[in-house]
Scaffold this active site. Structure first.
Site, PDB file in Angstrom:
ATOM      1  N   SER A  14      50.272  25.798  59.465  1.00  8.62           N
ATOM      2  CA  SER A  14      51.244  27.174  59.643  1.00  8.62           C
ATOM      3  C   SER A  14      50.513  28.348  58.717  1.00  8.62           C
ATOM      4  O   SER A  14      51.198  29.345  58.196  1.00  8.62           O
ATOM      5  CB  SER A  14      52.557  27.235  59.553  1.00  8.62           C
ATOM      6  OG  SER A  14      52.867  26.593  58.277  1.00  8.62           O
ATOM      7  N   GLY A  15      49.444  27.944  57.809  1.00  6.16           N
ATOM      8  CA  GLY A  15      48.920  28.841  56.943  1.00  6.16           C
ATOM      9  C   GLY A  15      48.035  29.922  57.487  1.00  6.16           C
ATOM     10  O   GLY A  15      48.238  30.287  58.821  1.00  6.16           O
ATOM     11  N   ALA A  17      44.863  30.443  58.461  1.00 12.81           N
ATOM     12  CA  ALA A  17      43.825  30.217  59.464  1.00 12.81           C
ATOM     13  C   ALA A  17      44.654  29.770  60.785  1.00 12.81           C
ATOM     14  O   ALA A  17      44.230  30.462  61.648  1.00 12.81           O
ATOM     15  CB  ALA A  17      43.018  28.932  58.855  1.00 12.81           C
ATOM     16  N   GLN A  50      47.668  34.009  44.741  1.00 14.27           N
ATOM     17  CA  GLN A  50      47.908  35.119  43.866  1.00 14.27           C
ATOM     18  C   GLN A  50      46.972  36.141  43.728  1.00 14.27           C
ATOM     19  O   GLN A  50      47.342  37.307  44.210  1.00 14.27           O
ATOM     20  CB  GLN A  50      48.364  34.814  42.427  1.00 14.27           C
ATOM     21  CG  GLN A  50      49.261  33.736  42.167  1.00 14.27           C
ATOM     22  CD  GLN A  50      49.617  33.333  40.874  1.00 14.27           C
ATOM     23  OE1 GLN A  50      48.940  33.648  40.043  1.00 14.27           O
ATOM     24  NE2 GLN A  50      50.769  32.485  40.793  1.00 14.27           N
ATOM     25  N   GLY A  51      45.709  35.753  43.438  1.00 16.13           N
ATOM     26  CA  GLY A  51      44.831  36.856  43.354  1.00 16.13           C
ATOM     27  C   GLY A  51      44.347  37.650  44.359  1.00 16.13           C
ATOM     28  O   GLY A  51      44.545  39.260  44.076  1.00 16.13           O
ATOM     29  N   GLY A  52      43.939  37.472  45.291  1.00 11.48           N
ATOM     30  CA  GLY A  52      43.644  38.597  46.332  1.00 11.48           C
ATOM     31  C   GLY A  52      42.698  38.034  47.430  1.00 11.48           C
ATOM     32  O   GLY A  52      42.504  36.869  47.640  1.00 11.48           O
ATOM     33  N   GLU A 117      36.993  39.276  39.807  1.00 12.03           N
ATOM     34  CA  GLU A 117      37.302  38.076  39.412  1.00 12.03           C
ATOM     35  C   GLU A 117      36.114  37.464  39.172  1.00 12.03           C
ATOM     36  O   GLU A 117      34.836  37.880  39.336  1.00 12.03           O
ATOM     37  CB  GLU A 117      38.167  37.391  40.551  1.00 12.03           C
ATOM     38  CG  GLU A 117      39.677  37.815  40.602  1.00 12.03           C
ATOM     39  CD  GLU A 117      40.317  36.986  41.562  1.00 12.03           C
ATOM     40  OE1 GLU A 117      40.035  35.793  42.054  1.00 12.03           O
ATOM     41  OE2 GLU A 117      41.451  37.486  42.184  1.00 12.03           O
ATOM     42  N   HIS A 246      41.282  24.711  39.258  1.00 12.80           N
ATOM     43  CA  HIS A 246      41.249  26.006  38.798  1.00 12.80           C
ATOM     44  C   HIS A 246      41.507  25.777  37.213  1.00 12.80           C
ATOM     45  O   HIS A 246      42.171  25.023  36.665  1.00 12.80           O
ATOM     46  CB  HIS A 246      42.670  26.659  39.406  1.00 12.80           C
ATOM     47  CG  HIS A 246      42.724  27.982  39.134  1.00 12.80           C
ATOM     48  ND1 HIS A 246      42.875  28.735  38.060  1.00 12.80           N
ATOM     49  CD2 HIS A 246      42.470  29.007  40.042  1.00 12.80           C
ATOM     50  CE1 HIS A 246      42.959  29.968  38.144  1.00 12.80           C
ATOM     51  NE2 HIS A 246      42.642  30.083  39.265  1.00 12.80           N
ATOM     52  N   ARG A 292      34.540  28.975  38.308  1.00 17.81           N
ATOM     53  CA  ARG A 292      35.593  28.086  37.823  1.00 17.81           C
ATOM     54  C   ARG A 292      35.199  26.725  37.408  1.00 17.81           C
ATOM     55  O   ARG A 292      35.948  26.275  36.369  1.00 17.81           O
ATOM     56  CB  ARG A 292      36.391  28.042  39.104  1.00 17.81           C
ATOM     57  CG  ARG A 292      37.221  29.175  39.472  1.00 17.81           C
ATOM     58  CD  ARG A 292      38.198  29.202  40.690  1.00 17.81           C
ATOM     59  NE  ARG A 292      38.756  30.271  40.707  1.00 17.81           N
ATOM     60  CZ  ARG A 292      39.543  30.523  41.858  1.00 17.81           C
ATOM     61  NH1 ARG A 292      39.702  29.676  42.952  1.00 17.81           N
ATOM     62  NH2 ARG A 292      40.200  31.772  42.170  1.00 17.81           N
ATOM     63  N   HIS A 352      42.711  22.341  42.596  1.00 13.01           N
ATOM     64  CA  HIS A 352      42.854  23.686  43.229  1.00 13.01           C
ATOM     65  C   HIS A 352      42.597  23.751  44.676  1.00 13.01           C
ATOM     66  O   HIS A 352      43.453  24.187  45.521  1.00 13.01           O
ATOM     67  CB  HIS A 352      42.486  24.741  42.408  1.00 13.01           C
ATOM     68  CG  HIS A 352      42.912  26.114  43.064  1.00 13.01           C
ATOM     69  ND1 HIS A 352      44.163  26.643  42.935  1.00 13.01           N
ATOM     70  CD2 HIS A 352      42.257  27.367  43.275  1.00 13.01           C
ATOM     71  CE1 HIS A 352      44.393  27.832  43.564  1.00 13.01           C
ATOM     72  NE2 HIS A 352      43.091  28.134  43.710  1.00 13.01           N
ATOM     73  N   ARG A 387      33.489  27.091  45.098  1.00 16.74           N
ATOM     74  CA  ARG A 387      33.850  28.409  45.807  1.00 16.74           C
ATOM     75  C   ARG A 387      34.003  29.572  44.897  1.00 16.74           C
ATOM     76  O   ARG A 387      34.587  29.706  43.791  1.00 16.74           O
ATOM     77  CB  ARG A 387      35.408  28.117  46.542  1.00 16.74           C
ATOM     78  CG  ARG A 387      36.123  29.419  47.114  1.00 16.74           C
ATOM     79  CD  ARG A 387      37.371  28.955  47.790  1.00 16.74           C
ATOM     80  NE  ARG A 387      38.529  28.749  46.733  1.00 16.74           N
ATOM     81  CZ  ARG A 387      39.147  29.698  46.272  1.00 16.74           C
ATOM     82  NH1 ARG A 387      39.088  30.973  46.630  1.00 16.74           N
ATOM     83  NH2 ARG A 387      40.115  29.435  45.352  1.00 16.74           N
ATOM     84  N   SER A 392      38.826  32.440  49.805  1.00 16.62           N
ATOM     85  CA  SER A 392      39.416  31.310  50.687  1.00 16.62           C
ATOM     86  C   SER A 392      40.316  31.952  51.707  1.00 16.62           C
ATOM     87  O   SER A 392      40.192  31.637  52.813  1.00 16.62           O
ATOM     88  CB  SER A 392      40.222  30.526  49.762  1.00 16.62           C
ATOM     89  OG  SER A 392      41.050  31.157  48.598  1.00 16.62           O
ATOM     90  N   LEU A 393      41.002  33.120  51.165  1.00 17.70           N
ATOM     91  CA  LEU A 393      41.822  33.735  52.196  1.00 17.70           C
ATOM     92  C   LEU A 393      40.878  34.301  53.291  1.00 17.70           C
ATOM     93  O   LEU A 393      41.272  34.223  54.503  1.00 17.70           O
ATOM     94  CB  LEU A 393      42.663  34.686  51.414  1.00 17.70           C
ATOM     95  CG  LEU A 393      43.978  34.389  50.742  1.00 17.70           C
ATOM     96  CD1 LEU A 393      44.661  35.399  50.220  1.00 17.70           C
ATOM     97  CD2 LEU A 393      44.734  33.335  51.694  1.00 17.70           C
TER      98      LEU A 393
END
Length: 523
Positions: A14-15, A17, A50-52, A117, A246, A292, A352, A387, A392-393
């Site tokens: 349920s994320g 994707a 968090q980031g964006g 970032e 991370h 990273r 992460h 990555r 990712s989002l």
């Protein structure tokens, strides 16, 4: 009598994707069933982001974004997938997140505020303070619940995929060359009974596997369940050795490490050692905004040299920290970290993001017909060996949308499974004279998995460590498999089974790859 359910599309997870796939199919005549083993749809890694999310700026271009993705991925990326993300990503962000869901991204006057970032050439990331994932998911969940053809099954945990070759009771289907995914066996956590869910199309959107490591920023359900199920069903897995750690999780005790977003460094924060000396200039020309994997290894080196358990993130250059990063600020205050006085946050690396996974094409199709995968459990080839921040989002959104469009097209062509095949699938076979799971054994096996992965298949790997992990996990995997087949099923046992299988897959891939590259760093 055991319950059987038939649905047109089964989405496991349920994320971002999974729900984007559902949203893309919502205005069709398809019956859609979303499965989550949590009590709420918000308990996933997407909500924790968090980031964006990567968007675009006036100075940006698909070519420049692709260049940054390829650099972070050590040129191990699939160029076709990178091109899709770089060209279509910003368009889909606008279409779904901005225009349809109206996510309240930060603005200055009437213009979106964009942050930068690690690994990015320019600022191009949309954000909602430091809870971007939550803001996106809250809006998406609200929209999903408007559609009557979408059913949501909470507290339902996927056990195994159902395939025509492995599960059909009719001999004729075993002679077919093409194996097909027909749904999944699912545990109803409220009564520990197994439900058979049959579907014409199945989508794995189960997220990552960070919790197979001792330290992770992931939700507690991130144990590689999709990877484990797909592997057993015969899907091809790729790049499983590439685990991104991370660099900056909050140094504290807990089952899940609290993430200190990379955006904090993007806004001017910098890493210092125990002597409060900046050190990233020794490791990379981009300093604190290096990729990273480089930052994580640098922190480990500094911790080893100073014999310390953490380093610090100095936030003195971040303007209006409490307003820009309210969640991080409140968490530090709650844990009595005096950031207003010292301007220092203690941080350590943590598992992460899973850069590899179930191999899929540009539409999310796996190597098993009728099975799709999207988000962190899949391997589109976008990330390569590492990555790039905030992709990712975007990948979850883009491939969730593309999966939906592909299934819609196939469904309109009446590509459904024949009823005689669906009717040949048996109910779950419970063991005769089963044993009952022993919590002490389960806890000990979990400890073995987490410590083995952290110490031997972690940030810095050696041939000897990987070989030791492989041998230990091979034995443990067999023992748990035997235990699993003879024991009454419950949620804890299923999680252990998935986790051990996932750990073994990652370790085997790491042992095979002799080349040190990206997240897979071998000395």
């Amino acid at each position: 009598m055991e319950e059987k359910l038939i649905t047109d599309i089964l989405i496991i997870g349920s994320g971002l994707a999974g729900l984007t796939t559902a949203l893309s199919l919502a205005q069709t005549n398809c019956s859609i069933t979303i499965l989550t083993d949590s009590k709420e749809l918000t308990e996933n890694n997407s909500s924790l982001a968090q980031g964006g999310i990567v968007y675009k700026s006036a100075k940006d271009s698909p070519k420049l974004l692709a260049k940054d993705i390829l650099y972070a991925g050590c040129q191990q990326n699939y160029l076709k997938a990178v091109k899709i993300l770089a060209t279509q990503g910003p368009e889909i962000v606008k279409k779904i997140l901005i225009d349809k869901l109206k996510v309240d991204f930060a603005k200055q006057k009437n213009t979106f505020s964009l942050t930068k970032e690690g690994g990015h050439s320019i600022p191009r990331i949309l954000f909602c303070k430091d809870f971007t994932g939550k803001a996106i998911m809250d809006n998406l969940i609200k929209e999903i619940k408007k559609y009557s053809n979408i059913s949501i099954l909470t507290n339902h945990q996927a056990i195994d995929l159902i395939t025509s070759h492995h599960h059909s009771t009719k001999l004729e289907f075993r002679y077919h060359l093409k194996n097909q995914c027909l749904g999944a066996y699912v545990l109803q956590k409220n009564n520990d009974q197994v439900k058979t869910i049959l579907s014409h199309y199945t989508v794995l959107a189960t997220g990552g596997l960070g919790q197979i490591y001792l330290h992770s920023t992931n939700t507690l359900n991130s144990i590689g369940s999709g990877l484990s199920m797909a592997y057993r069903a015969g899907c091809r897995i790729l790049n499983a050795e590439y685990i991104q750690f991370h660099p900056t999780s909050l140094f504290h005790l807990g089952e899940r490490k609290f993430l200190i977003s990379e955006a904090v460094r993007g806004e001017g924060a910098f890493l210092v050692n125990q002597k409060l000396e900046p050190f990233m200039n020794k490791y990379h020309h981009q300093k604190d905004l290096a990729p990273r994997d480089i930052v994580a290894r640098a922190i480990v080196e500094e911790m080893i040299s100073s014999k310390s358990e953490h380093v610090f993130l100095n936030i003195e250059k971040v303007k209006n920290f409490s307003q820009r990063f309210p969640t991080i600020y409140k968490t530090c205050k709650k844990m009595n970290i005096p950031i207003e006085k010292t301007r220092l946050i203690p941080v350590v690396p943590a598992a992460h993001y899973f850069c590899g996974g179930i191999l899929v094409d540009q539409n999310g199709q796996t190597t098993l017909p009728r099975l799709f995968a999207g988000g962190e459990c899949s391997c589109t080839g976008v990330h390569g060996a590492n990555r790039l921040a905030s992709t990712s989002l975007l990948e979850a959104l883009v491939w969730g949308y593309r999966i939906g469009q592909k299934i819609k097209k196939d469904f309109n062509r009446s590509k459904k499974i024949k009823s005689n095949l669906l009717n040949s699938i048996p109910s779950w076979q419970y063991p005769k004279n089963p044993e009952f799971p022993d919590p002490a054994l389960i806890n000990q096996d979990w400890a073995n998995i987490k410590h083995t992965m952290w110490n031997y298949v972690g940030i810095i790997r050696t041939k000897a460590r990987l070989k030791r992990a492989f041998e230990d996990l091979r034995i443990l995997n067999k023992r748990i498999h035997d235990f699993y087949s003879q024991t009454v099923l419950n949620s804890d046992l299923i999680k252990l089974y998935h986790a051990c299988q996932s750990a073994y897959i990652v370790t085997t891939s790491a042992l095979k790859n002799k080349k040190s590259i990206g997240c897979h760093y071998v000395t």
